[in-house]
Write an enzyme that holds these catalytic residues in place. Structure first.
Site, mmCIF file in Angstrom:
data_model
loop_
_atom_site.group_PDB
_atom_site.id
_atom_site.type_symbol
_atom_site.label_atom_id
_atom_site.label_comp_id
_atom_site.label_asym_id
_atom_site.label_seq_id
_atom_site.Cartn_x
_atom_site.Cartn_y
_atom_site.Cartn_z
ATOM 1 N N ASN A 46 0.854 -1.139 0.087
ATOM 2 C CA ASN A 46 0.156 0.127 0.139
ATOM 3 C C ASN A 46 0.861 1.207 -0.062
ATOM 4 O O ASN A 46 0.123 2.283 0.063
ATOM 5 C CB ASN A 46 -1.219 -0.094 1.160
ATOM 6 C CG ASN A 46 -0.322 0.103 2.546
ATOM 7 O OD1 ASN A 46 0.966 -0.182 2.845
ATOM 8 N ND2 ASN A 46 -1.083 0.662 3.491
ATOM 9 N N GLU A 48 3.231 1.990 2.352
ATOM 10 C CA GLU A 48 3.881 2.371 3.487
ATOM 11 C C GLU A 48 5.204 1.821 3.442
ATOM 12 O O GLU A 48 5.684 0.956 2.658
ATOM 13 C CB GLU A 48 3.261 1.612 4.638
ATOM 14 C CG GLU A 48 1.672 2.134 4.855
ATOM 15 C CD GLU A 48 1.292 1.440 6.284
ATOM 16 O OE1 GLU A 48 1.831 0.478 6.905
ATOM 17 O OE2 GLU A 48 -0.028 1.720 6.459
ATOM 18 N N ARG A 105 11.391 26.148 -1.665
ATOM 19 C CA ARG A 105 11.231 27.216 -2.241
ATOM 20 C C ARG A 105 9.797 27.760 -1.620
ATOM 21 O O ARG A 105 9.328 28.765 -2.071
ATOM 22 C CB ARG A 105 10.872 26.629 -3.688
ATOM 23 C CG ARG A 105 11.882 26.560 -4.770
ATOM 24 C CD ARG A 105 11.851 26.109 -5.951
ATOM 25 N NE ARG A 105 11.468 24.722 -6.067
ATOM 26 C CZ ARG A 105 11.516 23.937 -7.019
ATOM 27 N NH1 ARG A 105 11.194 24.479 -8.290
ATOM 28 N NH2 ARG A 105 11.333 22.855 -6.895
ATOM 29 N N GLN A 106 8.992 26.908 -1.019
ATOM 30 C CA GLN A 106 7.685 27.350 -0.216
ATOM 31 C C GLN A 106 8.216 27.964 1.115
ATOM 32 O O GLN A 106 7.818 27.337 2.161
ATOM 33 C CB GLN A 106 6.795 26.319 -0.207
ATOM 34 C CG GLN A 106 6.410 25.810 -1.676
ATOM 35 C CD GLN A 106 5.192 24.758 -1.593
ATOM 36 O OE1 GLN A 106 4.268 24.937 -0.784
ATOM 37 N NE2 GLN A 106 5.323 23.543 -2.348
ATOM 38 N N LYS A 203 12.661 39.465 -14.765
ATOM 39 C CA LYS A 203 11.642 38.771 -15.226
ATOM 40 C C LYS A 203 10.595 39.032 -14.351
ATOM 41 O O LYS A 203 10.578 39.713 -13.337
ATOM 42 C CB LYS A 203 12.267 37.254 -14.939
ATOM 43 C CG LYS A 203 12.160 36.730 -13.511
ATOM 44 C CD LYS A 203 12.677 35.510 -13.340
ATOM 45 C CE LYS A 203 12.943 35.074 -11.808
ATOM 46 N NZ LYS A 203 13.308 33.502 -11.624
ATOM 47 N N ARG A 205 6.844 36.895 -13.071
ATOM 48 C CA ARG A 205 6.425 35.641 -12.776
ATOM 49 C C ARG A 205 4.828 35.618 -12.150
ATOM 50 O O ARG A 205 4.547 36.501 -11.489
ATOM 51 C CB ARG A 205 7.288 34.886 -11.518
ATOM 52 C CG ARG A 205 6.797 33.418 -11.270
ATOM 53 C CD ARG A 205 7.651 33.048 -9.888
ATOM 54 N NE ARG A 205 8.920 32.782 -10.339
ATOM 55 C CZ ARG A 205 9.557 32.047 -11.137
ATOM 56 N NH1 ARG A 205 8.870 30.783 -11.498
ATOM 57 N NH2 ARG A 205 10.740 31.690 -11.213
ATOM 58 N N ASP A 231 22.433 30.351 -10.091
ATOM 59 C CA ASP A 231 21.444 30.103 -9.542
ATOM 60 C C ASP A 231 21.417 29.029 -8.659
ATOM 61 O O ASP A 231 22.399 28.107 -8.494
ATOM 62 C CB ASP A 231 20.267 29.847 -10.501
ATOM 63 C CG ASP A 231 18.706 30.207 -9.956
ATOM 64 O OD1 ASP A 231 18.662 30.452 -8.893
ATOM 65 O OD2 ASP A 231 17.713 30.137 -10.581
ATOM 66 N N THR A 236 12.420 22.591 -14.264
ATOM 67 C CA THR A 236 12.033 22.486 -15.642
ATOM 68 C C THR A 236 12.894 23.133 -16.410
ATOM 69 O O THR A 236 12.916 22.955 -17.663
ATOM 70 C CB THR A 236 10.622 22.883 -15.611
ATOM 71 O OG1 THR A 236 10.477 24.497 -15.510
ATOM 72 C CG2 THR A 236 9.550 22.242 -14.726
#
Length: 327
Positions: A46, A48, A105-106, A203, A205, A231, A236
């Site tokens: 499942n 786990e 990034r969050q 840029k 966004r 960077d 992507t």
């Protein structure tokens, strides 16, 4: 070889690894001169995850290494379970080694009703029993403050800059930031490469559309110069490919891309191979599968840096000393 390093008195160092990036774990163990802790890990039907250490870690300083690559949630969960296993096995200290910090990034709220996921990651590892975190080139340095304990923030810049120096004419280099927010990092790069001029890509966004940005123009001196576009990560590849395009359109002689983390989600390999960059240089904080590789890609080993930092922590030395006191 043994799976432990004996220290002063009763101290012993143990390095354990999850299944996300075994090549890096083996390289780090080789640099330390030890074997990885034998570990059993598998998935139930499942989904786990089960983990168990094959040797005692009682009283040991345990370093648990896991790179948060795809499928990222599986490997974060596996590392959390390994931390819990070490805690319940009476490890003296537990250091979570995350060469790439998942969800970094969050790190803040852009709009209402959003989580601060990078903070949640730290809270989860605290709850699991981690005493210390170690990571390479966090997306935002202030993420160190999310964890209520010591955080070792390692820099890949010395590894990357030493290599890039061999690939460009340092008397004709402009260091380019992919956006205005990373100018400080570009300044540090420029100092390492001989103090040349800086530039950045302007840029825009849309925060409602992930992995999409529009590079409008380059601000700074790039015409006729060898440009190094820096960077922290490439996902992507859209932002970097667009930045290379506008730099070349502004008259740059060449563009070398340098980044620490090669996430390289589809279609990054195609975008980067076709964007016009002469070379794309990353480290192996994340595994780079064969289908993500392309002729212009160079992958540098991060293992010596991680191993040295682990040894400094174990010996109660100075991790900051690895970076000329600037980490």
């Amino acid at each position: 070889m043994s799976s432990t390093i004996a220290g002063n008195g009763e101290k012993s160092l143990v390095l354990a690894s999850g299944r996300a990036h075994p090549e890096l774990a083996n390289d780090v163990a080789r640099e330390l001169g030890i074997d990885l802790l034998p570990t059993t890990a598998y998935d139930f039907a499942n989904g786990e995850i089960y983990v168990r250490f094959g040797e005692s870690v009682r009283g040991a300083d345990v370093f648990i290494l896991q790179s948060h690559t795809a499928p990222i949630n599986q490997w974060i969960m596996e590392q959390l379970l390994m931390v819990d296993a070490a805690k319940r096995a009476s490890a003296r200290t537990i250091t979570v080694v995350q060469p790439f910090y998942g969800y970094a990034r969050q790190d803040k709220k852009h709009r209402g009703r959003e989580p601060i996921s990078a903070r949640l990651m730290s809270d989860l590892f605290t709850a699991a029993g981690a005493d210390r975190l170690m990571s390479v080139d966090l997306h935002a340095a202030q993420t160190q403050g999310f964890f209520d304990g010591p955080v070792d923030h390692l820099w890949a810049m010395p590894i990357l800059t030493e290599y890039v120096k061999t690939r460009v004419d340092t008397s004709n280099v402009t260091v380019v930031s992919p956006d205005a927010g990373r100018i400080r990092v570009a300044e540090q790069w420029a100092a390492k490469l001989g103090g040349g001029p800086l530039a950045f890509v302007h840029k825009t966004r849309d925060i409602t559309r992930p992995n999409q940005a529009v590079a409008n123009r380059v601000v700074g001196e790039v015409e006729g110069r060898d440009c190094v576009l820096v960077d922290d990560l490439i996902d992507t590849g859209g932002t970097i490919a667009e930045a290379v395009r506008v730099i070349l359109e502004a008259g740059a002689k060449s563009v070398v891309v340098a980044a620490t983390h090669g996430v390289l989600s589809d279609p990054a390999a195609q975008r980067l191979s076709e964007c016009g960059a002469s070379e794309v240089v990353i480290t192996d904080t994340l595994p780079i599968a064969a289908d993500k590789r392309f002729p212009q890609l160079t992958v540098l080993s991060i293992a010596p840096l991680v191993a040295r930092a682990i040894r400094e922590v174990f010996d109660d030395g100075s991790v900051t000393s690895l970076f000329d006191g600037n980490s």
